[in-house]
Enzyme design. Sequence first.
Site, mmCIF file in Angstrom:
data_model
loop_
_atom_site.group_PDB
_atom_site.id
_atom_site.type_symbol
_atom_site.label_atom_id
_atom_site.label_comp_id
_atom_site.label_asym_id
_atom_site.label_seq_id
_atom_site.Cartn_x
_atom_site.Cartn_y
_atom_site.Cartn_z
ATOM 1 N N PRO A 10 35.714 15.568 36.565
ATOM 2 C CA PRO A 10 35.917 13.885 37.084
ATOM 3 C C PRO A 10 35.366 13.675 38.931
ATOM 4 C CG PRO A 10 37.470 15.601 37.686
ATOM 5 C CD PRO A 10 36.942 16.224 36.902
ATOM 6 N N ASN A 11 35.700 12.507 38.229
ATOM 7 C CA ASN A 11 35.261 11.410 39.502
ATOM 8 C C ASN A 11 33.440 11.393 39.478
ATOM 9 O OD1 ASN A 11 37.708 9.959 40.171
ATOM 10 N ND2 ASN A 11 38.098 11.751 40.177
ATOM 11 N N ARG A 18 30.283 6.348 47.312
ATOM 12 C CA ARG A 18 31.153 6.649 48.329
ATOM 13 C C ARG A 18 31.151 8.555 49.056
ATOM 14 N NH1 ARG A 18 36.840 7.022 46.979
ATOM 15 N NH2 ARG A 18 36.927 6.669 44.502
ATOM 16 N N TYR A 23 28.975 14.524 49.267
ATOM 17 C CA TYR A 23 28.230 14.346 48.617
ATOM 18 C C TYR A 23 26.605 14.206 48.362
ATOM 19 C CZ TYR A 23 33.050 15.849 47.156
ATOM 20 O OH TYR A 23 34.400 16.523 46.867
ATOM 21 N N ASN A 74 29.685 21.861 37.011
ATOM 22 C CA ASN A 74 30.315 21.461 37.293
ATOM 23 C C ASN A 74 31.730 20.528 37.544
ATOM 24 O OD1 ASN A 74 31.564 20.404 40.038
ATOM 25 N ND2 ASN A 74 29.650 19.637 40.975
ATOM 26 N N ALA A 77 37.315 18.930 40.862
ATOM 27 C CA ALA A 77 38.229 19.074 41.428
ATOM 28 C C ALA A 77 39.228 19.988 40.296
ATOM 29 C CB ALA A 77 39.831 17.649 41.379
ATOM 30 N N GLU A 98 27.677 27.748 37.236
ATOM 31 C CA GLU A 98 28.439 27.379 38.595
ATOM 32 C C GLU A 98 28.379 26.710 39.472
ATOM 33 O OE1 GLU A 98 32.917 28.569 39.898
ATOM 34 O OE2 GLU A 98 33.833 26.633 39.903
ATOM 35 N N HIS A 100 28.833 23.235 42.698
ATOM 36 C CA HIS A 100 29.470 22.297 43.502
ATOM 37 C C HIS A 100 28.224 21.900 44.134
ATOM 38 C CE1 HIS A 100 33.421 23.368 41.541
ATOM 39 N NE2 HIS A 100 32.272 24.640 41.647
ATOM 40 N N ARG A 107 35.451 23.783 52.904
ATOM 41 C CA ARG A 107 35.928 22.247 53.129
ATOM 42 C C ARG A 107 37.757 23.361 52.886
ATOM 43 N NH1 ARG A 107 34.265 17.931 48.272
ATOM 44 N NH2 ARG A 107 36.194 17.225 49.635
HETATM 45 O O1 CA2 Z 1 31.131 19.661 45.773
HETATM 46 C C1 CA2 Z 1 31.498 19.486 44.455
HETATM 47 O O2 CA2 Z 1 30.417 19.108 43.613
HETATM 48 C C2 CA2 Z 1 32.993 19.422 43.968
HETATM 49 O O3 CA2 Z 1 32.906 19.798 42.549
HETATM 50 C C3 CA2 Z 1 32.748 18.324 43.888
HETATM 51 C C4 CA2 Z 1 34.224 17.608 43.324
HETATM 52 C C5 CA2 Z 1 35.282 18.079 44.437
HETATM 53 O O4 CA2 Z 1 37.141 17.438 43.815
HETATM 54 C C6 CA2 Z 1 35.277 19.360 44.340
HETATM 55 O O5 CA2 Z 1 36.493 20.207 44.717
HETATM 56 C C7 CA2 Z 1 33.693 19.987 44.615
HETATM 57 C C8 CA2 Z 1 34.420 15.710 43.462
HETATM 58 C C9 CA2 Z 1 34.031 14.846 42.725
HETATM 59 C C10 CA2 Z 1 33.923 13.584 42.745
HETATM 60 O O6 CA2 Z 1 33.202 12.873 43.850
HETATM 61 C C11 CA2 Z 1 32.962 11.854 44.727
HETATM 62 C C12 CA2 Z 1 31.977 11.094 44.917
HETATM 63 C C13 CA2 Z 1 31.772 9.751 45.314
HETATM 64 C C14 CA2 Z 1 33.359 9.456 45.823
HETATM 65 C C15 CA2 Z 1 34.611 9.719 45.651
HETATM 66 C C16 CA2 Z 1 34.274 10.955 44.903
#
Ligand code: CA2
Length: 148
Positions: A10-11, A18, A23, A74, A77, A98, A100, A107
């Site tokens: 997701p996301n 953003r 990221y 990946n 969340a 896996e 990330h 974090r």
């Molecule tokens: O670091 C990673 O790859 C995560 O899997 C990314 C997830 C986060 O919930 C994990 O804890 C770590 C979130 C991905 C969503 O990323 C966004 C990117 C731009 C704007 C909003 C969210």
Amino acid sequence: MPRVLVVNGPNLNLLGTREPEVYGTQTLADIEAQCAIRAEALGLEVEFRQSNHEGELVDWIQAASKDFGALIINAGAFSHTSVALLDALQAVTVPVIEVHLSNIYRREAFRHHSYVSKAADGVICGLGGAGYRLALDAIAETLTGKSS
Ligand code: CA2
């Protein structure tokens, strides 16, 4: 040619829009394009997918052992919440890595635990999009028994 499934949760479709400080600035399409180049050099075929829906991710994981030689995931969340993904991953018979983008250990505390890790052969985090390419390197080495 061994096929590798790359599953994104997701996301991750929002990458590059953003939170660049967390990221990076690459989009998921940028990461996919770089993976395609790396996969070709390694003699692998890569299929990249993203879903915001837990059930769809479970379906893809369940089918992975039949259709692919390895899985990179990946789970976003869902990594930190989903026993359903863990159960599906524990039935996978091919190598699982896996990934990330961010260093989840630097974090919030709720990101320090990943259900996915319990079923993964290896974990890469904190290296941004390069983590996906390094996962492909590791899979090539695992599948061929040769290091590059
Ligand atoms: O670091 C990673 O790859 C995560 O899997 C990314 C997830 C986060 O919930 C994990 O804890 C770590 C979130 C991905 C969503 O990323 C966004 C990117 C731009 C704007 C909003 C969210």
